[in-house]
Design a protein around this motif. Structure first.
Motif, PDB file in Angstrom:
ATOM      1  N   VAL A  27       0.842  -1.197   0.000  1.00  0.00           N
ATOM      2  CA  VAL A  27       0.000   0.000   0.000  1.00  0.00           C
ATOM      3  C   VAL A  27       0.877   1.247   0.000  1.00  0.00           C
ATOM      4  O   VAL A  27       0.654   2.177  -0.768  1.00  0.00           O
ATOM      5  N   GLU A  28       1.923   1.252   0.833  1.00  0.00           N
ATOM      6  CA  GLU A  28       2.834   2.398   0.864  1.00  0.00           C
ATOM      7  C   GLU A  28       3.485   2.622  -0.497  1.00  0.00           C
ATOM      8  O   GLU A  28       3.560   3.751  -0.982  1.00  0.00           O
ATOM      9  N   GLN A  31       0.901   3.922  -3.133  1.00  0.00           N
ATOM     10  CA  GLN A  31       0.568   5.319  -2.843  1.00  0.00           C
ATOM     11  C   GLN A  31       1.735   6.247  -3.153  1.00  0.00           C
ATOM     12  O   GLN A  31       1.559   7.318  -3.739  1.00  0.00           O
ATOM     13  N   ARG A  35       1.626   9.240  -5.937  1.00  0.00           N
ATOM     14  CA  ARG A  35       1.725  10.636  -5.478  1.00  0.00           C
ATOM     15  C   ARG A  35       2.965  11.356  -5.987  1.00  0.00           C
ATOM     16  O   ARG A  35       2.919  12.543  -6.297  1.00  0.00           O
ATOM     17  N   LEU A  86      -6.214   0.684  -0.631  1.00  0.00           N
ATOM     18  CA  LEU A  86      -5.279   1.719  -1.083  1.00  0.00           C
ATOM     19  C   LEU A  86      -5.660   3.111  -0.608  1.00  0.00           C
ATOM     20  O   LEU A  86      -4.823   3.987  -0.508  1.00  0.00           O
ATOM     21  N   LEU A  87      -6.936   3.311  -0.310  1.00  0.00           N
ATOM     22  CA  LEU A  87      -7.388   4.600   0.191  1.00  0.00           C
ATOM     23  C   LEU A  87      -7.493   4.602   1.716  1.00  0.00           C
ATOM     24  O   LEU A  87      -8.123   5.473   2.308  1.00  0.00           O
ATOM     25  N   ASP A  88      -6.879   3.593   2.343  1.00  0.00           N
ATOM     26  CA  ASP A  88      -6.858   3.463   3.808  1.00  0.00           C
ATOM     27  C   ASP A  88      -8.257   3.350   4.413  1.00  0.00           C
ATOM     28  O   ASP A  88      -8.503   3.837   5.512  1.00  0.00           O
TER      29      ASP A  88
END
Length: 94
Positions: A27-28, A31, A35, A86-88
């Motif tokens: 996920v990190e 993201q 970004r 992925l969007l927490d």
């Protein structure tokens, strides 16, 4: 071109806990690339591979003068299957 077998190293710790199950490092990585570089990674495969590349880099595995090549194999359409993670908005494995 022939690459000798002993020149290839593999690292398997970043795919866990299971191939298709999201983990926090993936996920990190997904993201971070989205970004900072506007690159979309597939959460199941290239996201975990990038997590491994980031992890090895943080450990100092690569020397300052070394070149690293990451082959992005696509899969951005799979992002939607893991959107909540992925969007927490959903828990992921460590």
């Amino acid at each position: 071109m022939t690459i000798p077998r002993d020149a290839v190293q593999t690292f398997g710790e970043w795919w866990r806990p299971k191939y298709s199950v999201p983990n926090t490092r993936m996920v990190e990585a997904v993201q971070m690339l989205a970004r900072t570089e506007a690159i979309l990674l597939d959460p199941v495969y290239t996201g975990k591979v990038m997590a491994g590349l980031i992890g090895l880099s943080r450990r100092g595995y690569f020397g300052r003068d070394e070149n690293v090549l990451f082959l992005h194999t696509g899969g951005a359409t799979a992002l939607h299957a893991y959107e909540r993670e992925l969007l927490d908005e959903a828990p992921v494995a460590e």
